[in-house]
Design an enzyme around this catalytic site. Structure first.
Site, PDB file in Angstrom:
ATOM      1  N   ARG A  27      40.557  30.715   0.437  1.00  5.12           N
ATOM      2  CA  ARG A  27      39.817  29.965  -0.579  1.00  5.12           C
ATOM      3  C   ARG A  27      39.345  30.842  -1.742  1.00  5.12           C
ATOM      4  O   ARG A  27      38.614  30.360  -2.594  1.00  5.12           O
ATOM      5  CB  ARG A  27      38.610  29.283   0.064  1.00  5.12           C
ATOM      6  N   TYR A  28      39.733  32.110  -1.755  1.00  7.88           N
ATOM      7  CA  TYR A  28      39.318  32.994  -2.843  1.00  7.88           C
ATOM      8  C   TYR A  28      40.259  32.804  -4.025  1.00  7.88           C
ATOM      9  O   TYR A  28      41.468  32.646  -3.827  1.00  7.88           O
ATOM     10  CB  TYR A  28      39.308  34.455  -2.371  1.00  7.88           C
ATOM     11  N   PRO A  29      39.750  32.819  -5.271  1.00 12.02           N
ATOM     12  CA  PRO A  29      40.597  32.530  -6.441  1.00 12.02           C
ATOM     13  C   PRO A  29      41.754  33.506  -6.652  1.00 12.02           C
ATOM     14  O   PRO A  29      42.766  33.138  -7.215  1.00 12.02           O
ATOM     15  CB  PRO A  29      39.629  32.602  -7.624  1.00 12.02           C
ATOM     16  N   TRP A  30      41.607  34.764  -6.193  1.00 14.88           N
ATOM     17  CA  TRP A  30      42.671  35.755  -6.363  1.00 14.88           C
ATOM     18  C   TRP A  30      43.201  36.143  -4.990  1.00 14.88           C
ATOM     19  O   TRP A  30      42.687  37.043  -4.335  1.00 14.88           O
ATOM     20  CB  TRP A  30      42.149  36.984  -7.101  1.00 14.88           C
TER      21      TRP A  30
END
Length: 104
Positions: free
Chosen positions: A47-50
């Site tokens: 779920r982390y953007p990067w």
């Protein structure tokens, strides 16, 4: 060297496993501490953007001490998102941040 590796996203208890990991290149660093950050939880769950490429070693922050070479004994902050949940590794000197010595 060993580290907490994940090969899929999910709950940490389900996806983390202690495995041998490649040390990398650069200064040999013994990891002294590597916290569990909110971003680590997001990264493990995908779920982390990067995102990072899998398989990956967990851990986005940490500190250690250089073993051997010109900088032996120097305590350092490890590069951000460098897979710090391991007992040690190699990182380029220019990616490390020297810090004053602390007693672990």
């Amino acid at each position: 060297m060993t580290g907490l590796v994940y090969r899929a996203h999910g709950s940490p208890l389900d996806v983390l496993a202690l495995e041998d990991v490649a040390p990398g290149e650069g200064e040999r660093v013994r990891v002294l501490a590597a916290p569990v950050l909110p971003m680590d939880q997001l990264q493990l769950r995908g779920r982390y953007p990067w995102p990072v490429a899998l398989p990956a070693v967990g851990g986005a922050a940490g500190c250690g001490v250089i073993e051997g070479g010109d900088h032996a004994g120097q305590q350092v902050l490890l590069p951000i998102r460098a897979g710090t949940w391991r007992d040690g590794g190699h990182w380029p000197w220019h990616d490390l941040v020297p810090i004053p010595a602390i007693d672990p």
